[in-house]
Write a protein that holds these residues in place. Structure first.
Motif, mmCIF file in Angstrom:
data_model
loop_
_atom_site.group_PDB
_atom_site.id
_atom_site.type_symbol
_atom_site.label_atom_id
_atom_site.label_comp_id
_atom_site.label_asym_id
_atom_site.label_seq_id
_atom_site.Cartn_x
_atom_site.Cartn_y
_atom_site.Cartn_z
ATOM 1 N N GLY A 21 0.991 -1.009 0.020
ATOM 2 C CA GLY A 21 -0.182 -0.078 -0.104
ATOM 3 C C GLY A 21 0.861 1.368 0.135
ATOM 4 O O GLY A 21 0.335 2.387 0.270
ATOM 5 N N SER A 22 2.092 1.150 -0.423
ATOM 6 C CA SER A 22 2.895 2.711 -0.534
ATOM 7 C C SER A 22 2.392 3.507 -1.264
ATOM 8 O O SER A 22 2.643 4.558 -1.004
ATOM 9 N N LEU A 23 1.978 3.019 -2.519
ATOM 10 C CA LEU A 23 1.606 4.061 -3.234
ATOM 11 C C LEU A 23 0.199 4.652 -2.694
ATOM 12 O O LEU A 23 0.127 5.983 -3.131
ATOM 13 N N ASP A 24 -0.885 4.187 -2.045
ATOM 14 C CA ASP A 24 -1.667 4.471 -1.259
ATOM 15 C C ASP A 24 -1.132 5.584 -0.268
ATOM 16 O O ASP A 24 -2.044 6.763 -0.061
ATOM 17 N N ILE A 25 -0.258 5.282 0.369
ATOM 18 C CA ILE A 25 0.159 6.116 1.511
ATOM 19 C C ILE A 25 0.874 7.595 0.759
ATOM 20 O O ILE A 25 0.389 8.637 1.343
ATOM 21 N N ASP A 26 1.626 7.357 -0.358
ATOM 22 C CA ASP A 26 1.999 8.473 -1.261
ATOM 23 C C ASP A 26 0.873 9.457 -1.353
ATOM 24 O O ASP A 26 0.929 10.478 -1.400
ATOM 25 N N MET A 27 -0.123 8.937 -2.041
ATOM 26 C CA MET A 27 -1.343 9.772 -2.352
ATOM 27 C C MET A 27 -2.003 10.253 -1.333
ATOM 28 O O MET A 27 -2.525 11.307 -1.202
ATOM 29 N N LYS A 28 -2.245 9.541 0.074
ATOM 30 C CA LYS A 28 -2.625 10.049 1.194
ATOM 31 C C LYS A 28 -1.948 11.246 1.547
ATOM 32 O O LYS A 28 -2.417 12.316 2.057
ATOM 33 N N LEU A 29 -0.608 10.989 1.614
ATOM 34 C CA LEU A 29 0.358 12.250 2.111
ATOM 35 C C LEU A 29 0.358 13.328 1.038
ATOM 36 O O LEU A 29 0.382 14.558 1.601
ATOM 37 N N LYS A 30 0.029 13.210 -0.094
ATOM 38 C CA LYS A 30 -0.049 14.458 -1.074
ATOM 39 C C LYS A 30 -1.422 15.114 -0.837
ATOM 40 O O LYS A 30 -1.319 16.303 -1.074
ATOM 41 N N ALA A 31 -2.287 14.312 -0.508
ATOM 42 C CA ALA A 31 -3.679 15.093 -0.196
ATOM 43 C C ALA A 31 -3.648 15.666 1.292
ATOM 44 O O ALA A 31 -4.216 16.888 1.264
ATOM 45 N N LEU A 32 -2.968 15.321 2.293
ATOM 46 C CA LEU A 32 -2.945 15.794 3.542
ATOM 47 C C LEU A 32 -1.858 16.784 3.764
ATOM 48 O O LEU A 32 -1.966 18.048 4.306
ATOM 49 N N ASN A 33 -0.629 16.858 2.901
ATOM 50 C CA ASN A 33 0.581 17.794 3.230
ATOM 51 C C ASN A 33 0.428 18.878 1.848
ATOM 52 O O ASN A 33 1.081 18.596 1.330
ATOM 53 N N LYS A 34 -0.247 19.905 2.196
ATOM 54 C CA LYS A 34 -0.516 20.636 1.164
ATOM 55 C C LYS A 34 0.909 21.778 1.084
ATOM 56 O O LYS A 34 1.543 21.712 2.065
ATOM 57 N N PRO A 35 1.139 22.236 -0.039
ATOM 58 C CA PRO A 35 2.221 23.181 -0.121
ATOM 59 C C PRO A 35 2.389 24.203 1.000
ATOM 60 O O PRO A 35 1.467 24.922 1.146
ATOM 61 N N ALA A 36 3.718 24.423 1.659
ATOM 62 C CA ALA A 36 3.579 25.506 2.623
ATOM 63 C C ALA A 36 4.121 26.606 2.381
ATOM 64 O O ALA A 36 4.964 26.897 1.602
ATOM 65 N N LEU A 37 3.706 27.888 2.893
ATOM 66 C CA LEU A 37 4.059 29.204 2.636
ATOM 67 C C LEU A 37 5.248 29.418 3.524
ATOM 68 O O LEU A 37 6.278 30.530 3.261
ATOM 69 N N LYS A 38 5.000 28.716 4.636
ATOM 70 C CA LYS A 38 6.265 28.985 5.671
ATOM 71 C C LYS A 38 6.142 27.523 6.516
ATOM 72 O O LYS A 38 5.119 27.029 6.791
ATOM 73 N N THR A 39 7.428 27.091 7.010
ATOM 74 C CA THR A 39 7.281 25.816 7.846
ATOM 75 C C THR A 39 8.221 26.205 9.195
ATOM 76 O O THR A 39 9.242 27.095 9.374
ATOM 77 N N ILE A 40 7.523 25.749 10.212
ATOM 78 C CA ILE A 40 8.084 26.114 11.729
ATOM 79 C C ILE A 40 8.322 24.411 12.301
ATOM 80 O O ILE A 40 7.602 23.495 12.041
ATOM 81 N N LYS A 41 9.566 24.447 12.727
ATOM 82 C CA LYS A 41 10.064 23.113 13.256
ATOM 83 C C LYS A 41 10.079 23.262 14.835
ATOM 84 O O LYS A 41 10.856 24.287 15.301
ATOM 85 N N SER A 42 8.867 22.634 15.518
ATOM 86 C CA SER A 42 8.819 22.611 16.752
ATOM 87 C C SER A 42 9.891 21.934 17.729
ATOM 88 O O SER A 42 10.352 20.938 17.209
ATOM 89 N N GLU A 43 10.067 22.452 18.936
ATOM 90 C CA GLU A 43 11.081 21.663 19.821
ATOM 91 C C GLU A 43 10.420 20.471 20.198
ATOM 92 O O GLU A 43 11.427 19.530 20.462
ATOM 93 N N ASP A 44 9.521 20.030 19.917
ATOM 94 C CA ASP A 44 8.974 18.702 20.215
ATOM 95 C C ASP A 44 9.004 17.759 19.195
ATOM 96 O O ASP A 44 8.711 16.739 19.353
ATOM 97 N N GLY A 45 9.527 18.052 18.063
ATOM 98 C CA GLY A 45 9.722 17.558 16.791
ATOM 99 C C GLY A 45 8.758 17.485 15.669
ATOM 100 O O GLY A 45 8.828 16.940 14.710
ATOM 101 N N ASP A 46 7.358 18.030 16.146
ATOM 102 C CA ASP A 46 6.680 18.332 15.103
ATOM 103 C C ASP A 46 7.183 19.357 14.044
ATOM 104 O O ASP A 46 7.794 20.122 14.332
ATOM 105 N N ILE A 47 6.371 18.980 12.922
ATOM 106 C CA ILE A 47 6.964 20.124 11.771
ATOM 107 C C ILE A 47 5.379 20.806 11.440
ATOM 108 O O ILE A 47 4.337 20.064 11.094
ATOM 109 N N ILE A 48 5.410 22.004 11.564
ATOM 110 C CA ILE A 48 3.889 22.800 11.254
ATOM 111 C C ILE A 48 4.108 23.756 10.178
ATOM 112 O O ILE A 48 5.237 24.401 9.900
ATOM 113 N N ASP A 49 3.358 23.326 9.217
ATOM 114 C CA ASP A 49 3.176 24.015 7.780
ATOM 115 C C ASP A 49 2.413 25.209 7.887
ATOM 116 O O ASP A 49 1.220 24.717 8.282
#
Length: 412
Positions: A21-49
């Motif tokens: 299901g790797s291709l399904d995962i790729d499609m899901k990631l593309k749908a969920l992670n929209k292009p970011a105008l700015k990216t913030i790396k949180s100290e807890d490890g999260d990435i906020i777009d």
């Protein structure tokens, strides 16, 4: 070697390396992670777009193709007097961990980035961020009659769902236009990798086997987030969690408007026993001019569930719940899951020990904010997770305490 055989071997290596299901995962990631105008790396490890507000995932929903975004509600929930003990031992949550590292510009919304590992933990990409199907039998009664409902194991029509255990305070008997409480924030211990534990408000409508629900609160959910941090969450469904809805923004539907809070991002600080108690106020209310359900958390307007998503909730809710939930394949089993609810302490432990909801309010067609007239306590597994609607004096504000340790001598 034939071209077909070479392709088969390469496909086998790909499947072995990346999983089925790797291709399904790729499609899901593309749908969920929209292009970011700015990216913030949180100290807890999260990435906020920081995503363009007009390009957020919500607008992929068929019902929202021509949706015009509403930037603020046209009505207000209203003021509520806070009666939590003001003795220097409590504090309002006002921000999230990621906001220490930056902020999102006007015109964008902060969205927690989803990783491939996040989706891999789900049973399938299509079930990522979804609850198992559920049933609330009492909703059928709420549609048929008015009055004082006493919710017990007998009139909830057991059996209950296999994988969910709740300890809740339930309001029934009216059409509700909103609900609110101050939610005590904890980090429940021993939440297992396949489980989650939440403290939340539910607004429900419709029929028991295909109910509509909007929900908000905090949760520890390792299966979705990969850790045991306490995180802000929302949820919605229109068919009893069968096919529709999801946590946070993991499917299209909820329209976020705030730049201040990211759904699914971690909350701190959290309460500790006999020490400072932290909370945030959560309000969900219907904008009667257009059918949108608005969410306010920690004095920030987070966004709304568009009325076009719903049938019953477009007009009102017929039930409200406050309390906690544990999802696990090992509830109602022996051995029981060790995942705790709330603070992990019994509801009888009360203030600064047990988790609670305070300043519990509803709004009905009178448009007045009030303490609910009819309330019932209910726990699926009272020997594992308990409830206690408690008043210090006859005239004092009721506190709804809930929670428990999960597995214990009474709940083997």
């Amino acid at each position: 070697m034939s071209l077909f055989l070479m392709f088969a071997i390469l496909f086998g290596f790909y499947s072995e390396a990346y999983g089925k299901g790797s291709l399904d995962i790729d499609m899901k990631l593309k749908a969920l992670n929209k292009p970011a105008l700015k990216t913030i790396k949180s100290e807890d490890g999260d990435i906020i777009d920081c995503i363009d507000i007009y390009k957020q995932h919500a607008f992929n929903h068929p019902a929202l193709r021509n949706h015009k975004i509403q930037m603020k509600p046209s009505v207000e929930f209203g003021a509520m007097k806070t009666t939590i003990p003001n003795n220097g031992s409590d504090g309002q949550i006002t921000s999230q961990i990621w906001s220490k590292s930056g902020n999102c510009p006007t015109g964008t919304i902060p969205v927690r980035r989803v990783s491939r590992e996040d989706i891999r933990r789900a049973s399938s990409p299509s079930r990522f961020g979804k609850k198992p199907p559920h049933r609330y039998s009492f909703l059928d009664n709420a549609l048929q009659q008015k009055g004082n409902f006493n919710i017990t194991a007998e009139n909830i029509n057991l059996p209950r769902p296999k994988f969910i255990s709740e300890a809740v305070l339930i309001a029934l008997g009216y059409n509700y236009l909103g609900a609110q409480s101050d939610i005590n924030v904890w980090n429940p211990p021993r939440v297992q990798a396949s489980d989650y534990s939440s403290s939340q408000i539910w607004l429900l409508g419709g029929l028991s086997d295909a109910f509509e629900s909007i929900e908000a609160g905090w949760a520890v959910n390792p299966s979705v987030f990969g850790d045991s941090r306490t995180r802000l969450f929302i949820y919605w469904t229109i068919d009893g969690y069968n096919q529709t809805g999801c946590f946070n923004l993991l499917c299209s539907g909820f329209v976020q408007t705030t730049t201040m809070f990211a759904l699914g991002a971690a909350i701190e600080p959290v309460s500790t026993p006999s020490q400072t108690q932290y909370f945030f106020t959560a309000s969900m209310f219907l904008d009667t001019n257009n059918g949108n359900w608005w969410l306010i958390c920690a004095n920030n307007v987070i966004g709304y569930w568009p009325g076009s998503l719903f049938s019953y909730l477009k007009h009102s809710a017929t039930a409200v719940q406050w309390g906690g939930e544990v999802h696990s394949p090992n509830v109602r089993k022996n051995p029981h899951t060790i995942t705790s609810m709330g603070s992990g302490q019994w509801a009888s432990s009360l203030w600064a020990e047990a988790s609670c909801h305070t300043n519990i309010r509803i709004k009905d067609y009178s448009l007045q904010i009030k303490y609910p007239e009819y309330l019932s306590e209910y726990a699926d597994e009272y020997n594992c997770y308990s409830t206690n609607l408690n008043r210090r004096t006859y005239k004092s504000e009721p506190y709804f305490y809930f929670g428990g340790p999960g597995q214990n001598p009474r709940c083997p």
